[in-house]
Scaffold this motif. Structure first.
Motif, PDB file in Angstrom:
ATOM      1  N   PHE A 251      27.576  42.500  42.594  1.00 53.92           N
ATOM      2  CA  PHE A 251      28.019  43.652  41.794  1.00 53.92           C
ATOM      3  C   PHE A 251      28.317  43.300  40.336  1.00 53.92           C
ATOM      4  O   PHE A 251      28.835  44.121  39.589  1.00 53.92           O
ATOM      5  N   GLY A 252      28.007  42.089  39.942  1.00 52.86           N
ATOM      6  CA  GLY A 252      28.166  41.713  38.539  1.00 52.86           C
ATOM      7  C   GLY A 252      29.605  41.575  38.086  1.00 52.86           C
ATOM      8  O   GLY A 252      29.917  41.827  36.913  1.00 52.86           O
ATOM      9  N   VAL A 253      30.483  41.162  38.986  1.00 53.44           N
ATOM     10  CA  VAL A 253      31.889  40.963  38.641  1.00 53.44           C
ATOM     11  C   VAL A 253      32.078  39.534  38.132  1.00 53.44           C
ATOM     12  O   VAL A 253      31.611  38.583  38.756  1.00 53.44           O
ATOM     13  N   ILE A 254      32.750  39.390  37.001  1.00 51.87           N
ATOM     14  CA  ILE A 254      32.982  38.063  36.434  1.00 51.87           C
ATOM     15  C   ILE A 254      33.982  37.302  37.282  1.00 51.87           C
ATOM     16  O   ILE A 254      35.030  37.821  37.654  1.00 51.87           O
ATOM     17  N   ASP A 255      33.634  36.055  37.599  1.00 51.17           N
ATOM     18  CA  ASP A 255      34.528  35.215  38.389  1.00 51.17           C
ATOM     19  C   ASP A 255      35.532  34.537  37.458  1.00 51.17           C
ATOM     20  O   ASP A 255      35.212  33.575  36.777  1.00 51.17           O
ATOM     21  N   GLY A 256      36.755  35.058  37.417  1.00 46.37           N
ATOM     22  CA  GLY A 256      37.796  34.485  36.582  1.00 46.37           C
ATOM     23  C   GLY A 256      38.726  33.588  37.351  1.00 46.37           C
ATOM     24  O   GLY A 256      39.803  33.243  36.864  1.00 46.37           O
ATOM     25  N   LEU A 258      37.493  31.086  40.519  1.00 47.47           N
ATOM     26  CA  LEU A 258      36.883  29.841  40.986  1.00 47.47           C
ATOM     27  C   LEU A 258      36.227  29.081  39.845  1.00 47.47           C
ATOM     28  O   LEU A 258      36.194  27.853  39.835  1.00 47.47           O
ATOM     29  N   PHE A 259      35.713  29.817  38.856  1.00 47.09           N
ATOM     30  CA  PHE A 259      35.048  29.180  37.727  1.00 47.09           C
ATOM     31  C   PHE A 259      35.717  29.576  36.421  1.00 47.09           C
ATOM     32  O   PHE A 259      35.065  29.856  35.420  1.00 47.09           O
ATOM     33  N   ALA A 260      37.051  29.599  36.431  1.00 48.21           N
ATOM     34  CA  ALA A 260      37.811  29.955  35.244  1.00 48.21           C
ATOM     35  C   ALA A 260      37.756  28.829  34.216  1.00 48.21           C
ATOM     36  O   ALA A 260      37.619  27.665  34.551  1.00 48.21           O
ATOM     37  N   THR A 261      37.866  29.201  32.938  1.00 42.79           N
ATOM     38  CA  THR A 261      37.986  28.224  31.856  1.00 42.79           C
ATOM     39  C   THR A 261      39.186  28.588  31.009  1.00 42.79           C
ATOM     40  O   THR A 261      39.797  29.643  31.193  1.00 42.79           O
ATOM     41  N   LEU A 262      39.498  27.720  30.050  1.00 41.96           N
ATOM     42  CA  LEU A 262      40.695  27.942  29.242  1.00 41.96           C
ATOM     43  C   LEU A 262      40.514  29.011  28.175  1.00 41.96           C
ATOM     44  O   LEU A 262      41.455  29.358  27.495  1.00 41.96           O
ATOM     45  N   ASP A 263      39.304  29.530  28.010  1.00 43.98           N
ATOM     46  CA  ASP A 263      39.125  30.486  26.927  1.00 43.98           C
ATOM     47  C   ASP A 263      38.417  31.777  27.361  1.00 43.98           C
ATOM     48  O   ASP A 263      39.036  32.819  27.467  1.00 43.98           O
ATOM     49  N   ILE A 264      37.143  31.715  27.704  1.00 48.61           N
ATOM     50  CA  ILE A 264      36.343  32.929  27.793  1.00 48.61           C
ATOM     51  C   ILE A 264      36.697  33.832  28.974  1.00 48.61           C
ATOM     52  O   ILE A 264      36.416  35.028  28.930  1.00 48.61           O
ATOM     53  N   THR A 265      37.281  33.308  30.031  1.00 45.09           N
ATOM     54  CA  THR A 265      37.533  34.150  31.200  1.00 45.09           C
ATOM     55  C   THR A 265      39.011  34.445  31.419  1.00 45.09           C
ATOM     56  O   THR A 265      39.394  34.918  32.475  1.00 45.09           O
ATOM     57  N   LEU A 266      39.857  34.168  30.425  1.00 44.18           N
ATOM     58  CA  LEU A 266      41.287  34.374  30.616  1.00 44.18           C
ATOM     59  C   LEU A 266      41.623  35.824  30.935  1.00 44.18           C
ATOM     60  O   LEU A 266      42.463  36.114  31.785  1.00 44.18           O
ATOM     61  N   GLY A 267      40.976  36.767  30.244  1.00 43.43           N
ATOM     62  CA  GLY A 267      41.246  38.175  30.517  1.00 43.43           C
ATOM     63  C   GLY A 267      40.888  38.539  31.941  1.00 43.43           C
ATOM     64  O   GLY A 267      41.614  39.284  32.606  1.00 43.43           O
TER      65      GLY A 267
END
Length: 367
Positions: A251-256, A258-267
């Motif tokens: 469904f195109g949901v961003i994985d924030g 399991l594959f989180a990073t310190l910047d781009i996926t914080l939201g």
């Protein structure tokens, strides 16, 4: 003997180990966030990039998620606390949140405005939704659970309805999709939904963890054998992660998570989609599985410093932000991995002993 101690105090060694690990991860990720805010050293070093990716993951759900999970777990196990106990905690937790925000938000802006922003332009950050603001709101939920302590069906229905409503609100409002055009009001609304970058732990997302923590403790107390607990946590954990990852891809949901990073996926991490929450449950379940294996191998042995960390979460959390806030101007200038590790370990050690000493002083004053 240790088993008897845990039994007497109603402490589950697996949870104590998870909480202690969460504290270590928390301090490492908060230190890393300040380093990255200053100069993004991970871009220039493969070692730093790998380290910060690991720190970002373990400083996510295995840290904040476990803290909030343990809120519900502890409430379920507590026989002395009543609904009034949790109602009485609401105001003190809000005040503690103000103290944390002063050092986390205001102090870095005062010390290094060119990096963290000018204080006069960011006074609203005193209302940033850090973990203690969330804990205050979560205490209201736990008060209801204690009110229904002899009515398990009512407690289950209330939890299910609350979770369903929160999921609907999260999907309906999305992530930072609207504004009242008043930064103070927006930040205040951030207590409940992800409204801006200072909405760290909005209630409608993160209440998931106290809910499943409370429910998991109820299941734990059903006298399951170790084999049954290991089977349940491993199987449900793996299924949750696989299903969540497949659905997020579908469904195109961003994985924030399991594959989180310190910047781009914080939201996407702070305002997790319900599928992220499902994946988060899987992570915590598998961590409980690993902790259970460790406790089995060590015959439920935990060193004193592990137990002390678990028992002094509040003090350590506050102490680390006092230290990080006051040192932020220097920490953001760190340019090597070794310096970062040295500083993070130093903050952990000082926070640990500061919390213990402060607690002893308070107990002597009361005595």
């Amino acid at each position: 003997m240790l088993i008897n101690i845990f039994s007497k105090n109603k402490r589950v060694p697996e949870i104590e180990l998870m909480k202690a690990f969460a504290i270590v991860s928390m301090i490492f990720v908060h230190t890393a966030e300040i380093v990255v805010e200053g100069n993004h050293i991970y871009i220039y070093s493969v070692e730093a990039m790998i380290l910060f990716v690991l720190v970002s993951f373990f400083g996510g759900i295995p840290s904040a998620g476990v803290f909030m999970f343990s809120m519900g777990w502890g409430a379920s196990f507590s026989k002395t606390a009543t609904y009034k106990t949790y109602l009485n905690r609401v105001v003190p937790l809000f005040l503690l949140g103000i103290v944390v925000n002063f050092f986390e938000q205001y102090v870095p802006q005062i010390i290094t405005p060119e990096i963290f922003g000018k204080l006069e332009e960011n006074l609203h950050t005193i209302l940033a939704t850090d973990i203690y603001f969330f804990a205050a709101l979560a205490s209201l939920y736990l008060a209801v659970m204690k009110f229904f302590k002899n009515q398990p069906v009512s407690a289950l229905i209330f939890s299910a309805v609350l979770l369903a409503v929160c999921i609907f609100i999260r999907i309906f409002f999305g992530i930072e999709n609207f504004s009242t055009e008043n930064i103070w009001l927006d930040t205040l609304i951030g207590l409940f939904v992800r409204e801006n970058e200072f909405s760290y732990f909005p209630f409608t997302v993160w209440i998931f963890f106290p809910i499943i923590g409370y429910g998991a403790a109820v299941l734990y107390k059903k006298s399951w054998s170790l084999k049954e607990r290991l089977l349940f946590s491993s199987v449900t954990g793996i299924i949750a992660i696989v299903v969540a990852e497949f659905a997020m891809e579908k469904f195109g949901v961003i994985d924030g998570v399991l594959f989180a990073t310190l910047d781009i996926t914080l939201g996407n991490y702070y305002a997790m989609h319900p599928l992220n929450l499902l994946c988060s449950y899987g992570i915590i379940a598998l961590e409980f599985f690993v902790a259970s294996i460790v406790m089995k191998i060590t015959n439920n042995y935990l060193p004193n410093f592990i137990l002390n960390m678990s028992k002094n979460i509040v003090g350590i959390y506050v102490a680390q932000w006092i230290i990080l806030g006051c040192m932020s101007g220097w920490i953001c200038e760190i340019s090597t991995v070794s310096s970062y590790i040295f500083v993070a370990l130093g903050v952990l050690i000082v926070s640990y002993f500061s919390a213990i000493i402060f607690k002893e002083i308070i107990e002597r004053i009361r005595g």
